[in-house]
Design an enzyme around this catalytic site. Structure first.
Site, mmCIF file in Angstrom:
data_model
loop_
_atom_site.group_PDB
_atom_site.id
_atom_site.type_symbol
_atom_site.label_atom_id
_atom_site.label_comp_id
_atom_site.label_asym_id
_atom_site.label_seq_id
_atom_site.Cartn_x
_atom_site.Cartn_y
_atom_site.Cartn_z
ATOM 1 N N GLY A 1 -10.979 -3.364 3.322
ATOM 2 C CA GLY A 1 -11.750 -2.252 4.232
ATOM 3 C C GLY A 1 -11.002 -2.107 5.823
ATOM 4 N N ALA B 1 -4.157 -7.887 -3.642
ATOM 5 C CA ALA B 1 -3.687 -6.704 -3.856
ATOM 6 C C ALA B 1 -4.854 -5.786 -3.969
ATOM 7 C CB ALA B 1 -2.805 -6.566 -5.156
ATOM 8 N N GLY B 2 -4.626 -4.508 -3.621
ATOM 9 C CA GLY B 2 -5.538 -3.372 -3.932
ATOM 10 C C GLY B 2 -4.733 -2.226 -4.403
ATOM 11 N N HIS B 3 -4.552 -1.877 -5.840
ATOM 12 C CA HIS B 3 -3.916 -0.673 -6.247
ATOM 13 C C HIS B 3 -4.853 0.510 -6.746
ATOM 14 C CE1 HIS B 3 -0.385 -3.400 -7.424
ATOM 15 N NE2 HIS B 3 -0.690 -3.702 -5.970
ATOM 16 N N LYS C 1 1.944 1.941 -5.205
ATOM 17 C CA LYS C 1 2.344 1.434 -6.424
ATOM 18 C C LYS C 1 1.437 1.683 -7.669
ATOM 19 C CE LYS C 1 2.141 -2.661 -4.180
ATOM 20 N NZ LYS C 1 1.964 -2.248 -2.899
ATOM 21 N N GLY C 2 0.118 1.650 -7.427
ATOM 22 C CA GLY C 2 -0.797 1.688 -8.403
ATOM 23 C C GLY C 2 -0.793 3.122 -9.013
ATOM 24 N N THR D 1 2.939 -12.552 2.874
ATOM 25 C CA THR D 1 2.206 -13.209 1.704
ATOM 26 C C THR D 1 2.969 -14.386 1.370
ATOM 27 O OG1 THR D 1 0.803 -12.804 -0.182
ATOM 28 C CG2 THR D 1 2.851 -11.691 -0.240
ATOM 29 N N ASP E 1 0.628 -1.232 0.042
ATOM 30 C CA ASP E 1 -0.023 -0.241 0.057
ATOM 31 C C ASP E 1 0.943 1.118 -0.067
ATOM 32 O OD1 ASP E 1 -2.207 -1.544 0.152
ATOM 33 O OD2 ASP E 1 -2.305 -1.679 2.459
ATOM 34 N N GLN F 1 1.825 -5.990 -3.084
ATOM 35 C CA GLN F 1 2.395 -6.354 -1.875
ATOM 36 C C GLN F 1 3.598 -5.379 -1.579
ATOM 37 O OE1 GLN F 1 1.220 -9.645 -3.225
ATOM 38 N NE2 GLN F 1 -0.561 -8.659 -2.942
HETATM 39 P P1 GDP Z 1 -0.735 0.178 -3.527
HETATM 40 O O1 GDP Z 1 -1.432 -0.821 -2.755
HETATM 41 O O2 GDP Z 1 0.682 0.330 -3.440
HETATM 42 O O3 GDP Z 1 -1.151 0.625 -4.944
HETATM 43 O O4 GDP Z 1 -1.389 1.394 -2.682
HETATM 44 P P2 GDP Z 1 -2.868 1.673 -2.364
HETATM 45 O O5 GDP Z 1 -3.616 2.033 -3.618
HETATM 46 O O6 GDP Z 1 -3.503 0.364 -1.390
HETATM 47 O O7 GDP Z 1 -2.738 2.821 -1.119
HETATM 48 C C1 GDP Z 1 -2.199 4.030 -1.453
HETATM 49 C C2 GDP Z 1 -3.396 5.341 -1.283
HETATM 50 O O8 GDP Z 1 -2.642 6.443 -1.517
HETATM 51 C C3 GDP Z 1 -4.188 5.183 -2.449
HETATM 52 O O9 GDP Z 1 -5.501 5.547 -1.899
HETATM 53 C C4 GDP Z 1 -3.708 6.072 -3.308
HETATM 54 O O10 GDP Z 1 -4.646 6.884 -4.108
HETATM 55 C C5 GDP Z 1 -3.122 7.259 -2.252
HETATM 56 N N1 GDP Z 1 -1.907 7.948 -2.709
HETATM 57 C C6 GDP Z 1 -0.909 7.530 -3.851
HETATM 58 N N2 GDP Z 1 0.181 8.252 -3.648
HETATM 59 C C7 GDP Z 1 -0.327 9.593 -3.049
HETATM 60 C C8 GDP Z 1 0.261 10.746 -2.587
HETATM 61 O O11 GDP Z 1 1.291 10.994 -3.031
HETATM 62 N N3 GDP Z 1 -0.308 11.309 -1.684
HETATM 63 C C9 GDP Z 1 -1.532 11.223 -1.125
HETATM 64 N N4 GDP Z 1 -2.402 11.857 -0.487
HETATM 65 N N5 GDP Z 1 -2.247 10.074 -1.448
HETATM 66 C C10 GDP Z 1 -1.651 9.051 -2.277
HETATM 67 P P1 IMO Z 2 -0.804 -4.315 -2.122
HETATM 68 O O1 IMO Z 2 -0.585 -4.702 -3.372
HETATM 69 C C1 IMO Z 2 -1.017 -4.681 2.344
HETATM 70 C C2 IMO Z 2 -1.201 -8.612 3.722
HETATM 71 C C3 IMO Z 2 -2.288 -9.402 4.575
HETATM 72 C C4 IMO Z 2 -1.809 -10.244 5.670
HETATM 73 C C5 IMO Z 2 -0.746 -10.835 4.928
HETATM 74 C C6 IMO Z 2 -0.929 -12.237 4.119
HETATM 75 O O2 IMO Z 2 -2.178 -3.437 -2.252
HETATM 76 O O3 IMO Z 2 0.237 -3.596 -1.822
HETATM 77 P P2 IMO Z 2 -2.698 -12.870 2.136
HETATM 78 O O4 IMO Z 2 -4.030 -12.814 1.721
HETATM 79 O O5 IMO Z 2 -1.413 -12.155 0.802
HETATM 80 O O6 IMO Z 2 -2.095 -14.345 2.144
HETATM 81 O O7 IMO Z 2 -2.150 -12.149 3.325
HETATM 82 O O8 IMO Z 2 -0.315 -9.951 3.641
HETATM 83 N N1 IMO Z 2 -1.286 -8.259 2.353
HETATM 84 C C7 IMO Z 2 -1.126 -7.169 2.069
HETATM 85 N N2 IMO Z 2 -0.899 -5.895 2.807
HETATM 86 N N3 IMO Z 2 -1.167 -4.588 0.882
HETATM 87 C C8 IMO Z 2 -1.302 -5.524 0.267
HETATM 88 O O9 IMO Z 2 -1.443 -5.582 -1.127
HETATM 89 C C9 IMO Z 2 -1.596 -6.702 0.862
HETATM 90 N N4 IMO Z 2 -1.569 -8.435 0.244
HETATM 91 C C10 IMO Z 2 -1.691 -8.890 1.422
HETATM 92 O O10 IMO Z 2 -2.835 -8.092 5.002
HETATM 93 O O11 IMO Z 2 -1.283 -9.551 6.533
HETATM 94 MG MG MG Z 3 -3.039 -1.490 -1.862
#
Ligand code: GDP
Ligand code: IMO
Ligand code: MG
Length: 427
Positions: free
Chosen positions: A301, A39-41, A16-17, A238, A13, A223
């Site tokens: 969530g 993953a959630g990007h 990366k997205g 993971t 998190d 991740q």
């Molecule tokens: P990922 O899993 O690495 O792709 O990251 P996530 O999408 O799960 O979480 C990153 C969150 O931070 C998302 O809600 C993005 O929209 C937000 N985000 C990414 N870069 C920035 C930044 O530079 N500033 C702010 N405020 N939010 C950002």
């Molecule tokens: P992105 O790509 C943050 C964490 C889970 C748990 C552990 C194992 O959005 O960064 P799993 O379901 O993979 O067997 O869970 O890894 N986890 C993540 N934490 N971002 C993620 O993906 C994750 N994918 C898995 O919360 O602790």
């Molecule tokens: Mg994520």
């Protein structure tokens, strides 16, 4: 020509997205190489927000070919609903390529993931419950079902029968759950096969040829480094290899084709699920970071655990991945603080550690040694260049760069596509 890896430098998190999307205009292929719909990007384009789980972020860039590599585990039902969801928003996934060698998440994997977590009780990993661990377990145990099996109903049927003969015993006798019916599972997966067939390909061959032709390939990690099965905080990890070495194994692109490794690094730290997290803040400061940074899981969530920046982790990520550049995200979230603590080393039972301790037991006992850096009050979300940042924000970035051991080449100052300060080219 270049193959560039983009990897999470912390516990996932990191943004990366957003980073992948930013490079989308300049690359030809975006490849997911491990993980699955755990993953959630998030990508924010204008007033539109997209949350991608299994599809590579490149799907949002019209000229990019998105690829799901052999190292990914695919839940075909989830993939199709993600494709349909994007189609309803006017985004065409017709270009998507799926490796014939990728493994499938089966219904029993999801059932076992959920029920085994419940059995672990307090010792649970806090998985996303998507069947990731059990699917990778079967892959390594050499009993997995692969994407190519969807093309051969006879083999698919045999594999499902064989798997359920064993897994139903586990579900019913150990976990006291209902078993699954092989014919039902077969029908469901044959339905997926019809729709996925046009996308299935020898993706390693296609990517190898593309590189020979001078095309640019971006490998998008899921991740993060500390969630890596080998290099992360095992067992709270993971079941795949998000680190840069995993990018080669999970795509079929050899190491000598990689030209850059971009580490995505949040200006503070978060983690979802269980496991050690030295800089975690369990007080109102942590709650402030969560609310200000919007740190709630995209996939489940759940509240993300929040803490200050940890330079020991960042240095580790540099070493393990061979990071050539960092993309520092969410700097804007820290605006308004008087002073910002940064963890520079750990104290473990009275001994200073400048690197991650060798054993998990020590890591569990690591307490952060902080250095405090001066904060800034200005809103930086409209900054366009590094020079637009207040002096203390510039110093914070420079200090993090110094401690992390690789240049910070881009800085995120907001979630939007345009809210990025580019210091150096990333390709
Ligand atoms: P990922 O899993 O690495 O792709 O990251 P996530 O999408 O799960 O979480 C990153 C969150 O931070 C998302 O809600 C993005 O929209 C937000 N985000 C990414 N870069 C920035 C930044 O530079 N500033 C702010 N405020 N939010 C950002
Ligand atoms: P992105 O790509 C943050 C964490 C889970 C748990 C552990 C194992 O959005 O960064 P799993 O379901 O993979 O067997 O869970 O890894 N986890 C993540 N934490 N971002 C993620 O993906 C994750 N994918 C898995 O919360 O602790
Ligand atoms: Mg994520």
């Amino acid at each position: 020509m270049p193959a560039v890896v983009l990897v999470g430098a912390q516990w996932g998190d990191e943004g990366k997205g957003k980073a992948t999307d930013l490079l989308g205009g300049d690359v030809d292929y975006v490849v997911r190489y491990q993980g699955g719909n755990n993953a959630g990007h998030t990508v924010v384009i204008g007033d539109q927000k997209y949350a991608l789980h299994l599809l590579p972020t490149g799907v949002l860039s019209p000229d990019v070919v998105p690829v799901i590599g052999n190292g990914v585990v695919i839940d075909p039902g989830v993939l199709l609903s993600e494709i349909d969801g994007l189609a309803a928003r006017g985004i065409d996934c017709g270009r998507l390529l799926i490796s014939a060698n990728a493994h499938l998440i089966m219904p029993h994997h999801k059932a076992i993931d959920k029920v085994s977590e419940r059995f672990l009780g307090k010792a649970k990993i806090g998985t996303t419950g998507r069947g990731i661990g059990p699917a990778y377990g079967d892959k390594i145990y050499r009993v997995g079902v692969r994407v190519q099996d969807l093309l051969d109903p006879g083999i698919l049927s045999q594999k499902i029968e064989a798997a359920l003969t064993e897994k139903n015993q586990i579900l019913t006798k150990i976990y006291n759950r209902r078993g699954l019916e092989a014919t039902k599972v077969l029908d469901e997966y044959l339905g997926y096969a019809e729709r996925l067939r046009p996308h299935i390909a020898d993706t390693s061959l296609i990517l190898g040829k593309a590189l020979d032709e001078g095309k640019v390939v971006l490998l998008e990690g899921g991740q993060g480094t500390l969630l890596d099965i080998d290099h992360g905080t095992y067992p709270f990890v993971t079941s795949s290899s998000p680190t840069s070495g995993g990018a080669c194994a999970g795509s079929g692109i050899p190491p000598n084709r990689l030209t850059r490794v971009i580490g995505i690094l949040k200006a503070y730290t978060t983690r979802v699920g269980s496991g050690p997290f030295p800089t975690e803040l369990l007080d109102e400061q942590g709650e402030w970071l969560r609310q200000t940074g919007g740190e709630y899981g995209v996939t489940t969530g759940r509240n993300r655990r929040c803490g200050w920046f940890d330079a020991v982790i960042a240095r580790y990520a540099t070493r393990i991945n061979g990071v050539t550049d960092f993309f520092l995200t969410k700097l804007d979230v820290l605006s308004g603080l008087e002073r910002i603590p940064v963890c520079v080393a750990y104290d473990v039972n009275g001994v200073r550690h400048d690197e991650i301790p060798m054993t998990q037991t020590e890591f569990h006992h690591a307490t952060p040694i902080y250095e405090e850096l001066p904060g800034w009050q200005e809103d930086i979300t409209s900054a366009k260049t590094f020079d637009d940042l207040p002096p203390n924000a510039q110093s914070y970035v420079r200090a993090l760069e110094e401690m992390s051991g690789a240049p910070i080449s881009a800085i995120g100052v907001g979630p939007g596509r345009t809210q990025t300060l580019q210091i150096r080219s990333l390709l």
